[in-house]
Write a protein that holds these residues in place. Structure first.
Motif, PDB file in Angstrom:
ATOM      1  N   SER A  51       0.328   4.030   1.316  1.00  0.00           N
ATOM      2  CA  SER A  51       0.130   4.471   2.689  1.00  0.00           C
ATOM      3  C   SER A  51       1.367   4.341   3.648  1.00  0.00           C
ATOM      4  O   SER A  51       1.718   5.039   4.408  1.00  0.00           O
ATOM      5  CB  SER A  51      -1.067   4.221   3.362  1.00  0.00           C
ATOM      6  OG  SER A  51      -0.941   2.447   3.585  1.00  0.00           O
ATOM      7  N   GLU A  60       3.772   7.007   2.670  1.00  0.00           N
ATOM      8  CA  GLU A  60       3.193   8.159   2.949  1.00  0.00           C
ATOM      9  C   GLU A  60       3.359   8.423   4.683  1.00  0.00           C
ATOM     10  O   GLU A  60       3.679   9.491   5.295  1.00  0.00           O
ATOM     11  CB  GLU A  60       1.538   8.152   2.796  1.00  0.00           C
ATOM     12  CG  GLU A  60       1.457   8.331   1.417  1.00  0.00           C
ATOM     13  CD  GLU A  60      -0.005   8.157   0.923  1.00  0.00           C
ATOM     14  OE1 GLU A  60      -0.527   7.841   1.970  1.00  0.00           O
ATOM     15  OE2 GLU A  60      -0.473   8.077  -0.207  1.00  0.00           O
ATOM     16  N   SER A  87       0.830  -1.079  -0.061  1.00  0.00           N
ATOM     17  CA  SER A  87      -0.070  -0.053   0.124  1.00  0.00           C
ATOM     18  C   SER A  87       0.728   1.368  -0.278  1.00  0.00           C
ATOM     19  O   SER A  87       1.824   1.247   0.789  1.00  0.00           O
ATOM     20  CB  SER A  87      -0.899   0.139   1.274  1.00  0.00           C
ATOM     21  OG  SER A  87      -1.769   1.214   1.292  1.00  0.00           O
TER      22      SER A  87
END
Length: 552
Positions: A450, A453, A448
């Motif tokens: 994320s 991030e 992912s």
């Protein structure tokens, strides 16, 4: 007013630019050189179609194209006829030693086909073990392993595992309830396979068939060793190029252009057909293997074991004969380590070259694959889409053609690379990058964004986050693909045999040249080391990936 879009100059922009330059220099430019030389007159260097006219006007030349199509078509049909039923039987029924069977089939696939050609010469050649046995015991003359039949035998046993693995993977996604529903409606077992299972796995079989077709069409070592008068396109290209290296390689370039166009058309046609027929399957309840009883169970096991035995004969033969006493081109009674002493003495350099060039190539492949996979999945743009498309080219370029393209492109200053180790490594990287790239992209889709991030939100730069988080998570998938790239690199012959010199000879080239010289003992010893390296690499793959099989 709309604001103009500007490229953001950051680390990933620089990486994208470097990758574009690398592909432009080592793939696009060589291919352009190939096409340009194919349309040039050998003496005047002016534009001409004479090289292509020469091919289609003389029967000796255009007949090789027919030979190639006949061999590849028959090989593909036989590979499907063996691989698909074998995959079905080992999936649907309980078979003893199924894990060992899978490993032996994979090993036969990953070994170079010219080792199979050498083994069948030792077994069924004019002075082969089987030939002599039947002649002296029963007075029977066995069929020759040379020519069309021998090529077909070696390539079929080498390439049917692709169909086997593809089909087995597809069968695991077929829901068992479909077959049960058909049986409850009175459908027989044969009709169930023909009307339900076969249509479901047909796109997968077509994909595997293309891989078989491409490999058979591009193979150089097998027809060169046992083809004798049966010449196919890769052998013709090699012969014409080697004989014309004095300065007239344009006809060989034209032949290579024809082969690239044919493989390109086949690739696009197959993609079109598969895309038209493709669909998604999700198996809530996979097919459970059931036990056969009585005579059917015995026949099933006999059939499977015979196929696997024939597949693994090359590896068994080379290991056994590597310890035999040799007198010239003949094997004598008794065993000896003389062949191994010879290869670690006079032929030690090809062994070192194989591992040295292979390690440099695989490190380059891992770095390129990780970066290309990242920019094509996370930094999508028209430029990365072009890069993604270009990475498919090595699938359709035969090794002998790639060797010629690199020599034509880098045979003069300022980029004089011919005869160096660099050009060998470039060929390995370009030809074997797709294996690692595919596994790298596959694992990246499962990570992912994320995760990255989160790293950036904690203060790390995007570059630092990539190496600390994304690259670490990608590593298992990257390494499993890299090991497959490594195995194919050390077994590479078709490009190497055109690019090598005395100082850059690899094990696969040394085996080929030793067989040509009828030095079968040293050829067997080198082939045994190559086979042992392949087995160890395969075990490392299983350990790293946590799998017990290879999916392709």
């Amino acid at each position: 007013m709309e604001k103009k879009k500007h490229f953001k100059v950051d680390f990933w922009f620089v990486i994208t630019l470097v990758i574009v330059i690398v592909f432009a220099l080592f793939l696009v430019y060589p291919l352009f050189s190939l096409f340009a030389n194919g349309f040039k007159d050998a003496d005047t260097q002016t534009f001409t179609m004479n090289n292509f006219l020469k091919f289609f006007q003389k029967k000796y030349y255009y007949r090789t194209l027919w030979h190639s199509f006949l061999v590849t078509t028959c090989t593909t049909i036989l590979a499907v006829g063996i691989g698909a039923p074998l995959a079905y039987f080992t999936t649907v029924y309980k078979v003893k030693c199924k894990g060992l069977i899978d490993i032996l089939i994979i090993l036969s696939m990953l070994s170079p086909p010219f080792i199979g050609a050498y083994s069948w010469i030792v077994l069924g050649g004019r002075s082969g073990v089987i030939t002599k046995f039947f002649a002296s015991t029963f007075g029977i003359e066995t069929p020759s392993v040379y020519g069309f039949g021998g090529i077909l035998l070696v390539l079929t046993l080498k390439l049917y595992p692709y169909i086997y693995l593809y089909t087995k993977g597809a069968l695991k996604k077929v829901d068992a309830s479909l077959g049960e529903a058909a049986e409850s409606l009175g459908c027989s077992s044969v009709r169930k396979v023909a009307t339900i299972i076969l249509p479901l796995i047909t796109p997968t079989i077509l994909a595997g068939s293309l891989l078989v077709f491409m490999n058979a069409l591009a193979d150089f070592g097998t027809p060169m060793l046992i083809g004798e008068g049966y010449t196919v396109m890769p052998v013709l290209i090699y012969n014409e190029f080697i004989s014309e290296l004095g300065g007239k390689a344009n006809f060989a370039a034209a032949l290579a252009v024809i082969l690239v166009i044919i493989t390109g058309i086949m690739f696009l046609a197959q993609k079109y057909v598969v895309n038209k027929k493709s669909f998604t399957m999700s198996s809530l309840r996979p097919i459970q293997a059931k036990r056969l009883r009585g005579g059917k169970n015995i026949l099933l096991h006999i059939g499977i074991f015979i196929v696997v035995f024939l597949s693994i004969i090359p590896q068994v033969t080379v290991i056994y004969t590597s310890f035999k006493v040799t007198k010239g081109s003949m094997f004598a009674k008794g065993f000896s380590l003389k062949s191994y002493q010879s290869i670690f003495g006079d032929l030690g350099k090809p062994i070192l070259n194989t591992y040295k060039f292979g390690l440099i190539a695989i490190i380059s492949i891992i770095l390129l694959a990780m970066f290309i996979a990242y920019i094509t999945t996370r930094k999508k743009s028209w430029l990365t889409n072009i890069i993604d498309s270009i990475t498919m080219f090595p699938y359709i370029i035969p090794g002998s053609v790639l060797g010629i393209t690199l020599l034509l492109a880098f045979n003069k200053k300022p980029m004089l690379l011919s005869g160096t180790a660099v050009i060998m490594i470039i060929a390995f990287v370009v030809r074997r990058l797709p294996y690692t790239l595919r596994s790298s992209a596959a694992i990246l889709y499962q990570i992912s964004p994320s995760m990255e991030e989160a790293g950036i939100s904690l203060g790390d730069s995007p570059l630092k986050t990539f190496f600390k988080v994304t690259a670490v998570m990608m590593l298992p998938g990257v390494m499993s693909g890299a090991i497959l790239s490594w195995i194919t690199i050390i077994n590479e012959l078709s490009a190497s045999v055109i690019l090598y010199t005395g100082n850059t000879k690899t094990m696969s080239v040394a085996i080929y040249t030793e067989v040509i010289r009828a030095s079968y003992g040293t050829a067997a010893a080198l082939a045994s080391i190559l086979t042992l390296t392949t087995i160890i690499s395969l075990l490392i793959f299983f350990k790293i990936s946590g799998k017990k099989e290879i999916s392709i």
